[in-house]
Design an enzyme around this catalytic site. Sequence first.
Site, PDB file in Angstrom:
ATOM      1  N   LYS A  10      -4.042   4.804   8.136  1.00 52.23           N
ATOM      2  CA  LYS A  10      -3.642   6.124   8.645  1.00 52.23           C
ATOM      3  C   LYS A  10      -4.165   7.215   7.731  1.00 52.23           C
ATOM      4  O   LYS A  10      -4.436   6.999   6.543  1.00 52.23           O
ATOM      5  CB  LYS A  10      -2.115   6.232   8.781  1.00 52.23           C
ATOM      6  CG  LYS A  10      -1.307   6.057   7.487  1.00 52.23           C
ATOM      7  CD  LYS A  10      -1.208   7.284   6.602  1.00 52.23           C
ATOM      8  CE  LYS A  10      -0.356   7.056   5.363  1.00 52.23           C
ATOM      9  NZ  LYS A  10      -0.459   8.160   4.378  1.00 52.23           N
ATOM     10  N   ASP A 137       6.440   4.485   5.908  1.00 49.13           N
ATOM     11  CA  ASP A 137       5.203   4.491   6.690  1.00 49.13           C
ATOM     12  C   ASP A 137       5.068   3.283   7.611  1.00 49.13           C
ATOM     13  O   ASP A 137       4.159   3.240   8.448  1.00 49.13           O
ATOM     14  CB  ASP A 137       3.985   4.521   5.752  1.00 49.13           C
ATOM     15  CG  ASP A 137       3.774   5.867   5.082  1.00 49.13           C
ATOM     16  OD1 ASP A 137       4.424   6.846   5.504  1.00 49.13           O
ATOM     17  OD2 ASP A 137       2.966   5.937   4.139  1.00 49.13           O
TER      18      ASP A 137
END
Length: 297
Positions: A10, A137
């Site tokens: 990401k 996350d």
Amino acid sequence: MSVTVRVPAKVNVQLAVGAARPDGFHGLANVFLAVGLHDEITVTLAGELRVTCEGPDAGQVPLDRTNLAARAAEALAARYGRTPDVHLHIVKDIPVAGGMAGGSADGAGALVACDALWGTNASRDELLGICAELGSDVPFSLVGGAALGTGRGEKLTALEVGGTFHWVFAMAERGLSTPAVFREFDRLGEGLDIPEPVASQELLGALAKGDPDALAAAVSNDLQPAALSLFPELADTLAAGRAAGALTALVSGSGPTTAFLARDRESASKVAEALLASGTCRSVRQASGPAPGATVI
């Protein structure tokens, strides 16, 4: 029997950080975009839980039960009353300790793979709940695409993306500790009025339109000053990417990876070549986003 799951890296196109909360965490408005750098996690039935790893910087990956993949297997096994007797093999392609959620990706990938291997048929909400317990996350690594993360980043709202965004990532010569970066953020903000973190409407609109110029004008990372304070050389990498024609440059998450948005694939290749030639980074990678989340292959 074995199951293999592919999970993306990401980039944080916005990371707004609030003041430290009583529990030690910080409130976030974290706009995630999954990009096409992947780890693959293969889970095989075994006599005991063990972790192996191959790929770039695999030597930096813990192979004990502190590894998020191992913790994910244990968490799912505990919920369904079974033993986590699996061999977890991780093929790394996401930079290690680079602010791109490689460890979180491995946790999400192991969770999906164990669910498929064991036939536990956990619901999406159950899996996301376990992900949130593992780390802030990890839920996004499961869902991929683009999302706004609030709370400490684990409460996700899916976002529309109207096109493909092309990125170059520059890997630094050394790592940065995420807790250390947050501590430096607190130190730099001492005595200041830190606003509540909110998502930028301009940024969300740029994502929805697929407009790289508008996105470049709106990206932000509140942790970047702290990362640069601890690792001043990153400023040279950011400057080299901008000079090479990147639309914008920023530290990815808590760093030390730096991210450069390009107008198209050809421009990204030119930025990557210039960054590598600049001598300001260890290696470079190109990737586009959005990319899908954890997927059985």
